[in-house]
Design a protein around this motif. Sequence first.
Motif, PDB file in Angstrom:
ATOM      1  N   ARG A 153       5.411   8.179  -3.499  1.00 23.91           N
ATOM      2  CA  ARG A 153       5.240   9.220  -2.480  1.00 23.91           C
ATOM      3  C   ARG A 153       4.580  10.465  -3.064  1.00 23.91           C
ATOM      4  NH1 ARG A 153       9.012  13.412  -1.031  1.00 23.91           N
ATOM      5  NH2 ARG A 153      10.447  12.473  -2.518  1.00 23.91           N
ATOM      6  N   PRO A 154       3.562  10.989  -2.356  1.00 30.10           N
ATOM      7  CA  PRO A 154       2.980  12.256  -2.800  1.00 30.10           C
ATOM      8  C   PRO A 154       4.023  13.372  -2.700  1.00 30.10           C
ATOM      9  CG  PRO A 154       1.621  11.217  -1.090  1.00 30.10           C
ATOM     10  CD  PRO A 154       2.901  10.447  -1.177  1.00 30.10           C
ATOM     11  N   PRO A 155       4.019  14.316  -3.624  1.00 33.72           N
ATOM     12  CA  PRO A 155       5.063  15.346  -3.638  1.00 33.72           C
ATOM     13  C   PRO A 155       5.075  16.240  -2.396  1.00 33.72           C
ATOM     14  CG  PRO A 155       3.393  15.772  -5.322  1.00 33.72           C
ATOM     15  CD  PRO A 155       3.088  14.441  -4.730  1.00 33.72           C
ATOM     16  N   PHE A 156       3.972  16.329  -1.685  1.00 30.99           N
ATOM     17  CA  PHE A 156       3.903  17.195  -0.504  1.00 30.99           C
ATOM     18  C   PHE A 156       4.428  16.517   0.767  1.00 30.99           C
ATOM     19  CE2 PHE A 156      -0.123  14.964  -0.948  1.00 30.99           C
ATOM     20  CZ  PHE A 156      -0.270  14.396   0.301  1.00 30.99           C
ATOM     21  N   GLN A 157       4.677  15.205   0.706  1.00 27.87           N
ATOM     22  CA  GLN A 157       5.092  14.471   1.897  1.00 27.87           C
ATOM     23  C   GLN A 157       6.593  14.197   1.870  1.00 27.87           C
ATOM     24  OE1 GLN A 157       3.124  10.686   2.417  1.00 27.87           O
ATOM     25  NE2 GLN A 157       3.264  10.836   4.630  1.00 27.87           N
ATOM     26  N   SER A 158       7.246  14.412   2.992  1.00 28.14           N
ATOM     27  CA  SER A 158       8.684  14.129   3.047  1.00 28.14           C
ATOM     28  C   SER A 158       8.911  12.624   2.943  1.00 28.14           C
ATOM     29  CB  SER A 158       9.285  14.656   4.359  1.00 28.14           C
ATOM     30  OG  SER A 158       8.906  13.823   5.443  1.00 28.14           O
ATOM     31  N   LEU A 159      10.078  12.265   2.440  1.00 25.18           N
ATOM     32  CA  LEU A 159      10.403  10.853   2.287  1.00 25.18           C
ATOM     33  C   LEU A 159      10.421  10.150   3.646  1.00 25.18           C
ATOM     34  CD1 LEU A 159      11.178   8.419   0.583  1.00 25.18           C
ATOM     35  CD2 LEU A 159      13.561   9.195   0.686  1.00 25.18           C
ATOM     36  N   ALA A 160      11.011  10.759   4.649  1.00 24.39           N
ATOM     37  CA  ALA A 160      11.067  10.131   5.970  1.00 24.39           C
ATOM     38  C   ALA A 160       9.661   9.887   6.515  1.00 24.39           C
ATOM     39  CB  ALA A 160      11.872  10.996   6.934  1.00 24.39           C
ATOM     40  N   SER A 161       8.796  10.856   6.396  1.00 23.58           N
ATOM     41  CA  SER A 161       7.420  10.701   6.863  1.00 23.58           C
ATOM     42  C   SER A 161       6.713   9.594   6.094  1.00 23.58           C
ATOM     43  CB  SER A 161       6.675  12.021   6.700  1.00 23.58           C
ATOM     44  OG  SER A 161       5.311  11.858   7.009  1.00 23.58           O
ATOM     45  N   PHE A 162       6.886   9.576   4.782  1.00 22.01           N
ATOM     46  CA  PHE A 162       6.250   8.558   3.950  1.00 22.01           C
ATOM     47  C   PHE A 162       6.731   7.163   4.337  1.00 22.01           C
ATOM     48  CE2 PHE A 162       5.876   6.035   0.009  1.00 22.01           C
ATOM     49  CZ  PHE A 162       4.515   6.165  -0.208  1.00 22.01           C
ATOM     50  N   LEU A 163       8.029   7.016   4.563  1.00 25.01           N
ATOM     51  CA  LEU A 163       8.562   5.707   4.943  1.00 25.01           C
ATOM     52  C   LEU A 163       8.007   5.263   6.290  1.00 25.01           C
ATOM     53  CD1 LEU A 163      12.280   6.089   3.807  1.00 25.01           C
ATOM     54  CD2 LEU A 163      10.445   4.803   2.666  1.00 25.01           C
ATOM     55  N   ARG A 164       7.901   6.179   7.232  1.00 28.55           N
ATOM     56  CA  ARG A 164       7.324   5.821   8.536  1.00 28.55           C
ATOM     57  C   ARG A 164       5.881   5.329   8.387  1.00 28.55           C
ATOM     58  NH1 ARG A 164      10.196  10.639  10.157  1.00 28.55           N
ATOM     59  NH2 ARG A 164      11.869  10.091  11.601  1.00 28.55           N
ATOM     60  N   VAL A 165       5.087   6.060   7.623  1.00 31.28           N
ATOM     61  CA  VAL A 165       3.687   5.667   7.423  1.00 31.28           C
ATOM     62  C   VAL A 165       3.608   4.312   6.732  1.00 31.28           C
ATOM     63  CG1 VAL A 165       1.549   6.260   6.195  1.00 31.28           C
ATOM     64  CG2 VAL A 165       2.816   8.028   7.435  1.00 31.28           C
ATOM     65  N   GLN A 166       4.428   4.103   5.712  1.00 28.09           N
ATOM     66  CA  GLN A 166       4.382   2.839   4.983  1.00 28.09           C
ATOM     67  C   GLN A 166       4.789   1.658   5.869  1.00 28.09           C
ATOM     68  OE1 GLN A 166       2.979   2.486   1.880  1.00 28.09           O
ATOM     69  NE2 GLN A 166       2.470   4.593   2.420  1.00 28.09           N
ATOM     70  N   THR A 167       5.745   1.872   6.772  1.00 28.01           N
ATOM     71  CA  THR A 167       6.134   0.771   7.671  1.00 28.01           C
ATOM     72  C   THR A 167       4.992   0.426   8.615  1.00 28.01           C
ATOM     73  OG1 THR A 167       7.200   2.267   9.254  1.00 28.01           O
ATOM     74  CG2 THR A 167       8.609   1.269   7.569  1.00 28.01           C
ATOM     75  N   VAL A 168       4.298   1.428   9.116  1.00 29.99           N
ATOM     76  CA  VAL A 168       3.157   1.165  10.001  1.00 29.99           C
ATOM     77  C   VAL A 168       2.057   0.426   9.246  1.00 29.99           C
ATOM     78  CG1 VAL A 168       1.309   2.247  11.353  1.00 29.99           C
ATOM     79  CG2 VAL A 168       3.657   3.069  11.564  1.00 29.99           C
ATOM     80  N   LEU A 169       1.746   0.877   8.041  1.00 37.57           N
ATOM     81  CA  LEU A 169       0.725   0.201   7.244  1.00 37.57           C
ATOM     82  C   LEU A 169       1.116  -1.245   6.952  1.00 37.57           C
ATOM     83  CD1 LEU A 169      -0.188   3.054   4.728  1.00 37.57           C
ATOM     84  CD2 LEU A 169      -1.536   2.252   6.699  1.00 37.57           C
ATOM     85  N   TRP A 170       2.385  -1.482   6.656  1.00 37.91           N
ATOM     86  CA  TRP A 170       2.858  -2.845   6.378  1.00 37.91           C
ATOM     87  C   TRP A 170       2.729  -3.710   7.626  1.00 37.91           C
ATOM     88  CZ3 TRP A 170       7.152  -5.801   8.015  1.00 37.91           C
ATOM     89  CH2 TRP A 170       7.398  -6.950   7.251  1.00 37.91           C
ATOM     90  N   LEU A 171       3.114  -3.165   8.768  1.00 35.03           N
ATOM     91  CA  LEU A 171       3.012  -3.923  10.016  1.00 35.03           C
ATOM     92  C   LEU A 171       1.566  -4.268  10.341  1.00 35.03           C
ATOM     93  CD1 LEU A 171       5.626  -2.115  12.265  1.00 35.03           C
ATOM     94  CD2 LEU A 171       5.720  -4.488  11.460  1.00 35.03           C
ATOM     95  N   GLN A 172       0.649  -3.370  10.050  1.00 34.84           N
ATOM     96  CA  GLN A 172      -0.761  -3.631  10.318  1.00 34.84           C
ATOM     97  C   GLN A 172      -1.303  -4.786   9.485  1.00 34.84           C
ATOM     98  OE1 GLN A 172      -2.505   0.239   9.615  1.00 34.84           O
ATOM     99  NE2 GLN A 172      -2.326   0.809  11.771  1.00 34.84           N
ATOM    100  N   LYS A 173      -0.694  -5.031   8.337  1.00 41.57           N
ATOM    101  CA  LYS A 173      -1.141  -6.114   7.454  1.00 41.57           C
ATOM    102  C   LYS A 173      -0.523  -7.461   7.816  1.00 41.57           C
ATOM    103  CE  LYS A 173      -1.750  -3.065   3.498  1.00 41.57           C
ATOM    104  NZ  LYS A 173      -1.241  -2.725   2.168  1.00 41.57           N
ATOM    105  N   GLN A 174       0.473  -7.468   8.688  1.00 42.98           N
ATOM    106  CA  GLN A 174       1.161  -8.706   9.039  1.00 42.98           C
ATOM    107  C   GLN A 174       0.305  -9.515   9.998  1.00 42.98           C
ATOM    108  OE1 GLN A 174       4.010  -9.384   7.215  1.00 42.98           O
ATOM    109  NE2 GLN A 174       3.209  -7.478   6.371  1.00 42.98           N
TER     110      GLN A 174
END
Length: 82
Positions: A51-72
């Motif tokens: 996670r980039p230091p400027f991004q909150s963990l919750a925001s980062f997790l949300r983005v990563q889940t969307v990116l993962w879903l897009q690859k499915q």
Amino acid sequence: MSAHLRKRSLILSGHDTSVALEPEFWRVLEDMARQHQQPLPVLVAQMDTERPPFQSLASFLRVQTVLWLQKQPAAHPAETLA
């Protein structure tokens, strides 16, 4: 905290923390953990190191889940109608 968020406590880098996400995001994270054959806290801890230091963990997790879903692979249209 909004009533629609679910809060979970985790230990990240040796420190207790909590993350509040919508249940749908927790379900995707659980699917990701299963696919990686890891417990959910291990997956989140690993993701936290990326996670980039400027991004909150919750925001980062949300983005990563969307990116993962897009690859499915997309579900077959007939399966979604069943």
